[in-house]
Design a protein around this motif. Structure first.
Motif, PDB file in Angstrom:
ATOM      1  N   VAL A  59      10.618  -2.536  -3.289  1.00  0.00           N
ATOM      2  CA  VAL A  59       9.490  -2.790  -4.187  1.00  0.00           C
ATOM      3  C   VAL A  59       8.240  -2.185  -3.559  1.00  0.00           C
ATOM      4  O   VAL A  59       7.933  -2.433  -2.388  1.00  0.00           O
ATOM      5  N   GLY A  60       7.521  -1.386  -4.336  1.00  0.00           N
ATOM      6  CA  GLY A  60       6.270  -0.803  -3.861  1.00  0.00           C
ATOM      7  C   GLY A  60       5.078  -1.488  -4.506  1.00  0.00           C
ATOM      8  O   GLY A  60       5.111  -1.827  -5.693  1.00  0.00           O
ATOM      9  N   MET A  61       4.020  -1.685  -3.733  1.00  0.00           N
ATOM     10  CA  MET A  61       2.804  -2.324  -4.245  1.00  0.00           C
ATOM     11  C   MET A  61       1.583  -1.560  -3.766  1.00  0.00           C
ATOM     12  O   MET A  61       1.494  -1.170  -2.601  1.00  0.00           O
ATOM     13  N   ASP A  62       0.650  -1.333  -4.682  1.00  0.00           N
ATOM     14  CA  ASP A  62      -0.586  -0.639  -4.336  1.00  0.00           C
ATOM     15  C   ASP A  62      -1.637  -0.971  -5.375  1.00  0.00           C
ATOM     16  O   ASP A  62      -1.308  -1.365  -6.501  1.00  0.00           O
ATOM     17  N   ILE A  63      -2.897  -0.785  -5.015  1.00  0.00           N
ATOM     18  CA  ILE A  63      -3.991  -1.011  -5.959  1.00  0.00           C
ATOM     19  C   ILE A  63      -4.346   0.267  -6.714  1.00  0.00           C
ATOM     20  O   ILE A  63      -5.068   0.234  -7.707  1.00  0.00           O
TER      21      ILE A  63
ATOM     22  N   GLY B  49       3.740  -2.010   6.072  1.00  0.00           N
ATOM     23  CA  GLY B  49       2.403  -1.591   5.663  1.00  0.00           C
ATOM     24  C   GLY B  49       1.842  -0.564   6.628  1.00  0.00           C
ATOM     25  O   GLY B  49       1.745  -0.825   7.823  1.00  0.00           O
ATOM     26  N   CYS B  50       1.503   0.616   6.117  1.00  0.00           N
ATOM     27  CA  CYS B  50       0.938   1.690   6.940  1.00  0.00           C
ATOM     28  C   CYS B  50      -0.554   1.818   6.662  1.00  0.00           C
ATOM     29  O   CYS B  50      -0.950   2.189   5.552  1.00  0.00           O
ATOM     30  N   SER B  51      -1.379   1.485   7.657  1.00  0.00           N
ATOM     31  CA  SER B  51      -2.840   1.621   7.550  1.00  0.00           C
ATOM     32  C   SER B  51      -3.400   0.890   6.335  1.00  0.00           C
ATOM     33  O   SER B  51      -4.229   1.422   5.594  1.00  0.00           O
ATOM     34  N   VAL B  52      -2.936  -0.345   6.132  1.00  0.00           N
ATOM     35  CA  VAL B  52      -3.413  -1.125   4.995  1.00  0.00           C
ATOM     36  C   VAL B  52      -4.233  -2.348   5.419  1.00  0.00           C
ATOM     37  O   VAL B  52      -5.092  -2.807   4.662  1.00  0.00           O
ATOM     38  N   LEU B  53      -3.982  -2.876   6.601  1.00  0.00           N
ATOM     39  CA  LEU B  53      -4.650  -4.115   7.004  1.00  0.00           C
ATOM     40  C   LEU B  53      -6.139  -3.923   7.282  1.00  0.00           C
ATOM     41  O   LEU B  53      -6.895  -4.891   7.337  1.00  0.00           O
ATOM     42  N   GLN B  54      -6.575  -2.674   7.433  1.00  0.00           N
ATOM     43  CA  GLN B  54      -7.995  -2.427   7.678  1.00  0.00           C
ATOM     44  C   GLN B  54      -8.844  -2.648   6.424  1.00  0.00           C
ATOM     45  O   GLN B  54     -10.075  -2.737   6.509  1.00  0.00           O
ATOM     46  N   TYR B  55      -8.193  -2.733   5.259  1.00  0.00           N
ATOM     47  CA  TYR B  55      -8.927  -2.876   4.007  1.00  0.00           C
ATOM     48  C   TYR B  55      -9.068  -4.325   3.556  1.00  0.00           C
ATOM     49  O   TYR B  55      -9.575  -4.587   2.466  1.00  0.00           O
TER      50      TYR B  55
ATOM     51  N   GLY C 197       0.828  -1.197   0.000  1.00  0.00           N
ATOM     52  CA  GLY C 197       0.000   0.000   0.000  1.00  0.00           C
ATOM     53  C   GLY C 197       0.861   1.245   0.000  1.00  0.00           C
ATOM     54  O   GLY C 197       0.594   2.199   0.732  1.00  0.00           O
ATOM     55  N   CYS C 198       1.885   1.254  -0.832  1.00  0.00           N
ATOM     56  CA  CYS C 198       2.912   2.300  -0.784  1.00  0.00           C
ATOM     57  C   CYS C 198       2.386   3.668  -1.197  1.00  0.00           C
ATOM     58  O   CYS C 198       2.986   4.694  -0.855  1.00  0.00           O
ATOM     59  N   GLY C 199       1.260   3.715  -1.947  1.00  0.00           N
ATOM     60  CA  GLY C 199       0.767   4.996  -2.429  1.00  0.00           C
ATOM     61  C   GLY C 199       1.808   5.675  -3.307  1.00  0.00           C
ATOM     62  O   GLY C 199       2.350   5.084  -4.240  1.00  0.00           O
ATOM     63  N   ILE C 200       2.139   6.928  -2.980  1.00  0.00           N
ATOM     64  CA  ILE C 200       3.144   7.666  -3.749  1.00  0.00           C
ATOM     65  C   ILE C 200       4.546   7.417  -3.210  1.00  0.00           C
ATOM     66  O   ILE C 200       5.485   8.111  -3.566  1.00  0.00           O
ATOM     67  N   SER C 201       4.689   6.432  -2.334  1.00  0.00           N
ATOM     68  CA  SER C 201       5.979   6.049  -1.740  1.00  0.00           C
ATOM     69  C   SER C 201       6.569   7.194  -0.924  1.00  0.00           C
ATOM     70  O   SER C 201       7.697   7.614  -1.117  1.00  0.00           O
TER      71      SER C 201
END
Length: 247
Positions: free
Chosen positions: A64-68, A105-111, A45-49
């Motif tokens: 490595v950054g990953m996001d939807i 992961g910052c504030s990603v597990l809630q999703y 959930g890196c967003g704009i990193s």
């Protein structure tokens, strides 16, 4: 050891966010800098990193950054053109097991259903690797009011930002029992109020200076309150979790 910069240099959506996350980010840097091997770091959930930019810009780190969110990743790629950014969600992680020695992961597990996804994320770690997460708690009073507002007609969550579930105290206890080599702490009972009003007030003269002073006062009061009344920690907004994967 990777040289670190002041957290005030971290680009973010607003100053209140950087202030509230500053202690968690310092803890993150401390954990990552103790990694004995060269970092192989996945930013979920890196967003704009913009949380781990010091590592994304370090050529000695495999980042490595990953996001939807494709649009956020376009900005991340502009910021760090030599890095790999992958469009994916945490329910379908496109990596082989043991691909990394650090996952953040910052504030990603809630999703997601973190009861399922957390173990899948830990599978990505090599032995002695570390998973670091900032998790949103369920019963923070300010967050509850904000969630109620979002539930009103016409106030829906933005795309990709529809929460599924939030961490409770029992969830933290369960993780601590499951992963014996873990470190956790919780913060922010009242300070999220400053974050909630930042979008409205941040342009007003003197707001940021006032906000910093008020944040420090509230932060000291919250720590005192949690020492005197430990159960008040159940009302925190966020928790820091660092879990070491055993051999």
């Amino acid at each position: 050891m990777i040289n670190s910069r002041s957290h005030s240099n971290i680009p973010d959506t607003n100053r209140s966010t950087a202030t509230i996350l500053s202690e968690f980010l310092k803890s993150t840097y401390s954990v990552l800098n103790r990694q004995p091997d060269s970092l192989r770091l996945l930013d979920l959930g890196c967003g704009i990193s913009n949380k781990l930019d010091r590592y994304a810009s370090n050529p000695d780190v495999l980042y490595v950054g990953m996001d939807i969110d494709i649009e956020a990743l376009k900005i991340a790629k502009q910021r760090f053109p030599n890095r790999l950014f992958i469009v994916a969600d945490m329910n379908h992680l496109p990596f082989a097991n043991a691909s990394f020695n650090s996952v953040f992961g910052c504030s990603v597990l809630q999703y997601v259903d973190y009861h399922v996804v957390f173990n899948k994320v830990m599978d990505l770690l090599q032995a002695e690797g570390t998973g670091i997460f900032f998790v949103n708690r369920k019963y923070n009073p300010v967050a509850l009011l904000i969630r109620m507002w979002y539930s009103l007609p016409g106030n829906g969550y933005k795309q990709f930002f529809q929460p599924v579930c939030y961490f409770k105290h029992d969830d933290l206890q369960h993780l601590h029992k499951q992963y014996h080599r873990s470190f956790m702490y919780s913060r922010h009972i009242f300070t999220p109020f400053l974050h909630a009003i930042a979008e409205i007030s941040s342009q007003k003269t003197g707001y940021e200076l006032f906000s910093d002073h008020l944040y420090n006062l509230l932060n000291h009061f919250e720590r005192f309150l949690m020492r005197v009344v430990p159960v008040s920690g159940h009302l925190c907004w966020m928790s820091f979790i660092a879990v070491r994967k055993e051999q």
